[in-house]
Design a protein around this motif. Structure first.
Motif, PDB file in Angstrom:
ATOM      1  N   PRO A  22      34.286  37.225  35.015  1.00  0.00           N
ATOM      2  CA  PRO A  22      35.321  38.261  35.008  1.00  0.00           C
ATOM      3  C   PRO A  22      34.781  39.656  35.329  1.00  0.00           C
ATOM      4  O   PRO A  22      33.664  39.998  34.933  1.00  0.00           O
ATOM      5  N   TRP A  23      35.605  40.428  36.016  1.00  0.00           N
ATOM      6  CA  TRP A  23      35.221  41.795  36.370  1.00  0.00           C
ATOM      7  C   TRP A  23      35.496  42.734  35.190  1.00  0.00           C
ATOM      8  O   TRP A  23      36.524  42.600  34.507  1.00  0.00           O
ATOM      9  N   THR A  24      34.602  43.697  35.013  1.00  0.00           N
ATOM     10  CA  THR A  24      34.808  44.696  33.963  1.00  0.00           C
ATOM     11  C   THR A  24      35.561  45.888  34.563  1.00  0.00           C
ATOM     12  O   THR A  24      35.563  46.077  35.792  1.00  0.00           O
ATOM     13  N   PRO A  25      36.196  46.713  33.725  1.00  0.00           N
ATOM     14  CA  PRO A  25      36.879  47.917  34.223  1.00  0.00           C
ATOM     15  C   PRO A  25      35.929  48.829  35.007  1.00  0.00           C
ATOM     16  O   PRO A  25      36.341  49.462  35.983  1.00  0.00           O
ATOM     17  N   GLU A  26      34.680  48.880  34.592  1.00  0.00           N
ATOM     18  CA  GLU A  26      33.691  49.728  35.287  1.00  0.00           C
ATOM     19  C   GLU A  26      33.457  49.219  36.711  1.00  0.00           C
ATOM     20  O   GLU A  26      33.404  50.000  37.657  1.00  0.00           O
ATOM     21  N   GLU A  27      33.343  47.913  36.836  1.00  0.00           N
ATOM     22  CA  GLU A  27      33.140  47.316  38.163  1.00  0.00           C
ATOM     23  C   GLU A  27      34.361  47.566  39.051  1.00  0.00           C
ATOM     24  O   GLU A  27      34.227  47.900  40.234  1.00  0.00           O
ATOM     25  N   ASP A  28      35.543  47.395  38.468  1.00  0.00           N
ATOM     26  CA  ASP A  28      36.779  47.656  39.210  1.00  0.00           C
ATOM     27  C   ASP A  28      36.801  49.084  39.734  1.00  0.00           C
ATOM     28  O   ASP A  28      37.165  49.338  40.886  1.00  0.00           O
ATOM     29  N   LYS A  29      36.393  50.003  38.870  1.00  0.00           N
ATOM     30  CA  LYS A  29      36.401  51.422  39.225  1.00  0.00           C
ATOM     31  C   LYS A  29      35.433  51.683  40.378  1.00  0.00           C
ATOM     32  O   LYS A  29      35.775  52.348  41.358  1.00  0.00           O
ATOM     33  N   LEU A  30      34.251  51.121  40.249  1.00  0.00           N
ATOM     34  CA  LEU A  30      33.243  51.281  41.302  1.00  0.00           C
ATOM     35  C   LEU A  30      33.751  50.746  42.637  1.00  0.00           C
ATOM     36  O   LEU A  30      33.623  51.408  43.675  1.00  0.00           O
ATOM     37  N   LEU A  31      34.338  49.568  42.597  1.00  0.00           N
ATOM     38  CA  LEU A  31      34.824  48.946  43.826  1.00  0.00           C
ATOM     39  C   LEU A  31      35.974  49.751  44.426  1.00  0.00           C
ATOM     40  O   LEU A  31      35.997  50.021  45.636  1.00  0.00           O
ATOM     41  N   SER A  32      36.911  50.150  43.579  1.00  0.00           N
ATOM     42  CA  SER A  32      38.055  50.941  44.056  1.00  0.00           C
ATOM     43  C   SER A  32      37.581  52.228  44.713  1.00  0.00           C
ATOM     44  O   SER A  32      38.059  52.605  45.793  1.00  0.00           O
ATOM     45  N   GLU A  33      36.652  52.907  44.050  1.00  0.00           N
ATOM     46  CA  GLU A  33      36.143  54.175  44.591  1.00  0.00           C
ATOM     47  C   GLU A  33      35.445  53.953  45.921  1.00  0.00           C
ATOM     48  O   GLU A  33      35.636  54.698  46.878  1.00  0.00           O
ATOM     49  N   TYR A  34      34.664  52.903  45.982  1.00  0.00           N
ATOM     50  CA  TYR A  34      33.920  52.632  47.214  1.00  0.00           C
ATOM     51  C   TYR A  34      34.879  52.333  48.369  1.00  0.00           C
ATOM     52  O   TYR A  34      34.737  52.869  49.466  1.00  0.00           O
ATOM     53  N   VAL A  35      35.868  51.490  48.099  1.00  0.00           N
ATOM     54  CA  VAL A  35      36.806  51.106  49.157  1.00  0.00           C
ATOM     55  C   VAL A  35      37.660  52.298  49.580  1.00  0.00           C
ATOM     56  O   VAL A  35      37.953  52.487  50.769  1.00  0.00           O
ATOM     57  N   SER A  36      38.051  53.131  48.619  1.00  0.00           N
ATOM     58  CA  SER A  36      38.877  54.289  48.988  1.00  0.00           C
ATOM     59  C   SER A  36      38.073  55.279  49.828  1.00  0.00           C
ATOM     60  O   SER A  36      38.636  56.005  50.654  1.00  0.00           O
ATOM     61  N   LEU A  37      36.770  55.301  49.648  1.00  0.00           N
ATOM     62  CA  LEU A  37      35.907  56.192  50.448  1.00  0.00           C
ATOM     63  C   LEU A  37      35.583  55.605  51.806  1.00  0.00           C
ATOM     64  O   LEU A  37      35.631  56.287  52.829  1.00  0.00           O
TER      65      LEU A  37
END
Length: 221
Positions: free
Chosen positions: A18-33
DNA sequence: AAGGTCCCCAACCGCTTGTCA
DNA sequence: CTGACAAGCGGTTGGGGACCT
């Protein structure tokens, strides 16, 4: 030994589960950039210890903007039924017609909501088959009794009036040749039983919306 | 209350397809 | 043409919560 996975990276070291909220945040930020795509570089550069495959899946199925959460509407359900009839298990194709829904979601939904109906239909078929066998065995048993009685009085021929059971006696000692020529139509009997008995189960399991949609589909086809 | 079973869904796995050098 | 790599797809698995006995 280090096994290579499909995305050209070593299996060792990638985090799973399972993904953690921190990982989700990192991925979201990376993809949005940096935008979608080049998932293996996302895996390398974002600081996530996840495979590219895993990153893509998480983004597509969970983090992507515009995703709908929660239960599918009756309309969506109807669309799935209709499109599945056309394309079969082409979940990604079906998903294109359901904005905000993922192929994974549709696939899961189909499996849990429609496969069980299929399963229950199979059970009904099995039951029907068993009933047919029972009916046949009973008829054979009855027939043997009739034959043994008939053999006492006649070893020639016996026939009944038109539209009723008919049988031919050739050799009272051979079961095979004593099989009746005409039996009552078992299927038609099952049809009469089926409405409230055997085949009732499917529609009991299906919700009203599904039934409505299937009826609508039947009407249009 | 506790153990068992069922259901849902996120995630993984392996295969296929597309792209590019 | 071919091989390597990236990406996509469908099937399957496993965990957790809800429900049942």
């Amino acid at each position: 030994m280090t096994r290579m996975l499909g995305w050209g990276m070593p299996e060792q070291g990638w985090r799973k589960g399972p993904w953690t909220p921190e990982e989700d945040k990192l991925l979201s930020e990376y993809v949005s950039l940096h935008g979608e795509g080049r998932w293996s570089s996302v895996a390398r550069s974002s600081g996530l210890n996840r495979s590219g495959k895993s990153c893509r899946l998480r983004w597509v199925n969970y983090l992507r903007p515009g995703l709908k959460r929660g239960q599918l509407t009756p309309q969506e359900e109807g669309i799935i039924i209709e499109l599945h009839a056309i394309w079969g298990n082409k979940w990604s194709t079906i998903a294109k017609y359901l904005p905000g829904r993922t192929d994974n979601e549709i696939k899961n939904y189909w499996r849990t909501h429609f496969k069980k109906k299929e399963k229950s239909t199979q059970k009904q078929e099995k039951r029907k088959h068993q009933l047919q066998l029972q009916q046949q065995q009973q008829q054979e048993y009855d027939m043997k009794n009739v034959l043994s009685q008939a053999a006492e009085t006649s070893s020639e021929k016996m026939s009944e009036s038109e539209g009723r059971q008919q049988m031919v006696l050739t050799n009272p000692n051979s079961e095979e040749q004593c099989m009746p020529v005409m039996y009552q139509d078992v299927a038609s009997w099952l049809d009469t039983v089926g409405d409230d008995g055997i085949s009732g189960g499917l529609w009991n399991l299906a919700d009203d919306y599904t039934v409505a949609w299937i009826r609508q589909l039947c009407a249009t086809n």
